[in-house]
Design a protein around this motif. Structure first.
Motif, PDB file in Angstrom:
ATOM      1  N   THR A 249       0.818  -1.218   0.118  1.00  0.00           N
ATOM      2  CA  THR A 249      -0.072   0.043   0.113  1.00  0.00           C
ATOM      3  C   THR A 249       0.685   1.240  -0.054  1.00  0.00           C
ATOM      4  O   THR A 249       1.829   1.294   0.778  1.00  0.00           O
ATOM      5  CB  THR A 249      -0.881   0.127   1.540  1.00  0.00           C
ATOM      6  OG1 THR A 249      -1.741  -1.156   1.183  1.00  0.00           O
ATOM      7  CG2 THR A 249      -1.832   1.315   1.070  1.00  0.00           C
ATOM      8  N   ILE A 250       0.640   2.172  -0.943  1.00  0.00           N
ATOM      9  CA  ILE A 250       1.507   3.374  -1.106  1.00  0.00           C
ATOM     10  C   ILE A 250       0.587   4.554  -0.913  1.00  0.00           C
ATOM     11  O   ILE A 250      -0.556   4.809  -1.370  1.00  0.00           O
ATOM     12  CB  ILE A 250       2.109   3.460  -2.502  1.00  0.00           C
ATOM     13  CG1 ILE A 250       2.926   2.181  -2.568  1.00  0.00           C
ATOM     14  CG2 ILE A 250       2.766   4.709  -2.505  1.00  0.00           C
ATOM     15  CD1 ILE A 250       3.698   2.459  -3.837  1.00  0.00           C
ATOM     16  N   PRO A 251       0.936   5.557  -0.182  1.00  0.00           N
ATOM     17  CA  PRO A 251       0.201   6.850   0.152  1.00  0.00           C
ATOM     18  C   PRO A 251       0.363   7.888  -0.825  1.00  0.00           C
ATOM     19  O   PRO A 251       1.112   8.781  -0.693  1.00  0.00           O
ATOM     20  CB  PRO A 251       0.679   7.214   1.578  1.00  0.00           C
ATOM     21  CG  PRO A 251       2.166   6.852   1.597  1.00  0.00           C
ATOM     22  CD  PRO A 251       2.096   5.517   0.826  1.00  0.00           C
ATOM     23  N   CYS A 252      -0.633   7.595  -1.686  1.00  0.00           N
ATOM     24  CA  CYS A 252      -0.242   8.707  -2.964  1.00  0.00           C
ATOM     25  C   CYS A 252      -1.753   8.405  -4.085  1.00  0.00           C
ATOM     26  O   CYS A 252      -2.064   7.438  -3.831  1.00  0.00           O
ATOM     27  CB  CYS A 252       0.837   8.584  -3.762  1.00  0.00           C
ATOM     28  SG  CYS A 252       0.676   7.210  -5.200  1.00  0.00           S
ATOM     29  N   ARG A 253      -2.122   9.674  -4.628  1.00  0.00           N
ATOM     30  CA  ARG A 253      -3.257   9.488  -5.434  1.00  0.00           C
ATOM     31  C   ARG A 253      -3.031   8.282  -6.627  1.00  0.00           C
ATOM     32  O   ARG A 253      -1.722   8.382  -7.133  1.00  0.00           O
ATOM     33  CB  ARG A 253      -3.616  10.653  -6.032  1.00  0.00           C
ATOM     34  CG  ARG A 253      -4.011  11.716  -5.241  1.00  0.00           C
ATOM     35  CD  ARG A 253      -4.465  12.958  -5.758  1.00  0.00           C
ATOM     36  NE  ARG A 253      -4.143  14.183  -4.755  1.00  0.00           N
ATOM     37  CZ  ARG A 253      -3.112  14.943  -5.242  1.00  0.00           C
ATOM     38  NH1 ARG A 253      -2.877  15.121  -6.527  1.00  0.00           N
ATOM     39  NH2 ARG A 253      -2.707  16.015  -4.182  1.00  0.00           N
ATOM     40  N   PRO A 254      -3.812   7.680  -6.913  1.00  0.00           N
ATOM     41  CA  PRO A 254      -3.784   6.760  -8.014  1.00  0.00           C
ATOM     42  C   PRO A 254      -3.344   7.463  -9.408  1.00  0.00           C
ATOM     43  O   PRO A 254      -2.445   6.799 -10.041  1.00  0.00           O
ATOM     44  CB  PRO A 254      -5.071   6.099  -8.422  1.00  0.00           C
ATOM     45  CG  PRO A 254      -5.744   6.054  -6.795  1.00  0.00           C
ATOM     46  CD  PRO A 254      -5.161   7.605  -6.297  1.00  0.00           C
ATOM     47  N   CYS A 255      -3.835   8.362  -9.572  1.00  0.00           N
ATOM     48  CA  CYS A 255      -3.512   9.406 -10.950  1.00  0.00           C
ATOM     49  C   CYS A 255      -1.820   9.823 -10.706  1.00  0.00           C
ATOM     50  O   CYS A 255      -0.940   9.937 -11.621  1.00  0.00           O
ATOM     51  CB  CYS A 255      -4.239  10.492 -11.067  1.00  0.00           C
ATOM     52  SG  CYS A 255      -4.052  11.882  -9.779  1.00  0.00           S
ATOM     53  N   GLU A 256      -1.233  10.007  -9.609  1.00  0.00           N
ATOM     54  CA  GLU A 256       0.172  10.263  -9.521  1.00  0.00           C
ATOM     55  C   GLU A 256       1.075   9.012  -9.637  1.00  0.00           C
ATOM     56  O   GLU A 256       2.074   9.048 -10.291  1.00  0.00           O
ATOM     57  CB  GLU A 256       0.293  10.795  -7.902  1.00  0.00           C
ATOM     58  CG  GLU A 256       1.942  11.186  -7.554  1.00  0.00           C
ATOM     59  CD  GLU A 256       2.226  12.442  -8.528  1.00  0.00           C
ATOM     60  OE1 GLU A 256       3.714  12.322  -8.644  1.00  0.00           O
ATOM     61  OE2 GLU A 256       1.415  13.364  -9.016  1.00  0.00           O
TER      62      GLU A 256
END
Length: 118
Positions: free
Chosen positions: A105-112
């Motif tokens: 799990t990565i804390p960033c927006r999917p678009c990013e």
């Protein structure tokens, strides 16, 4: 006192992440898997995880999460050398730690993440 323990766990987690990334990078750069440490690591990974059918060899699953929005990605191992992706891994280690199963799990927006992978 508890804060010191948390910081120590974070540092240990980041050190573990760096070791894993270094081993994977060595494997990718050498083009073959001939070191006993890498073989042991791969065997541990095979025994400790069950991969979904859509995760091909040489790839891993990642979930980008931001404000309740989440999207799953299948990422080639070659992205473990990408500086932007490595920063995301460090953020994930700080926020979530290493004690969970399944996709990373990565804390960033999917678009990013889509932009980084493009």
């Amino acid at each position: 006192m508890a804060k010191c323990r948390t910081n120590g766990k974070r540092k240990n987690g980041i050190v573990m992440l760096k070791i894993v990334v270094e081993k994977l990078q060595k494997s990718l750069l050498s083009g073959r898997k001939n070191t006993s440490d890498l073989d042991e690591f791969e065997e541990e990974m095979r025994e400790s995880t069950n991969l979904p059918n859509d995760v091909k060899e040489g790839h891993f699953a990642v979930i980008a999460v931001d404000d309740g929005e989440l999207k799953r990605f299948i990422v080639p191992l070659s992205y473990l050398t990408h500086p932007s992706f490595l920063r995301l891994l460090e953020q994930a280690a700080e926020e979530y730690g290493f004690h969970h199963e399944g996709a990373l799990t990565i804390p960033c927006r999917p678009c990013e993440l889509e932009r980084i992978l493009a």
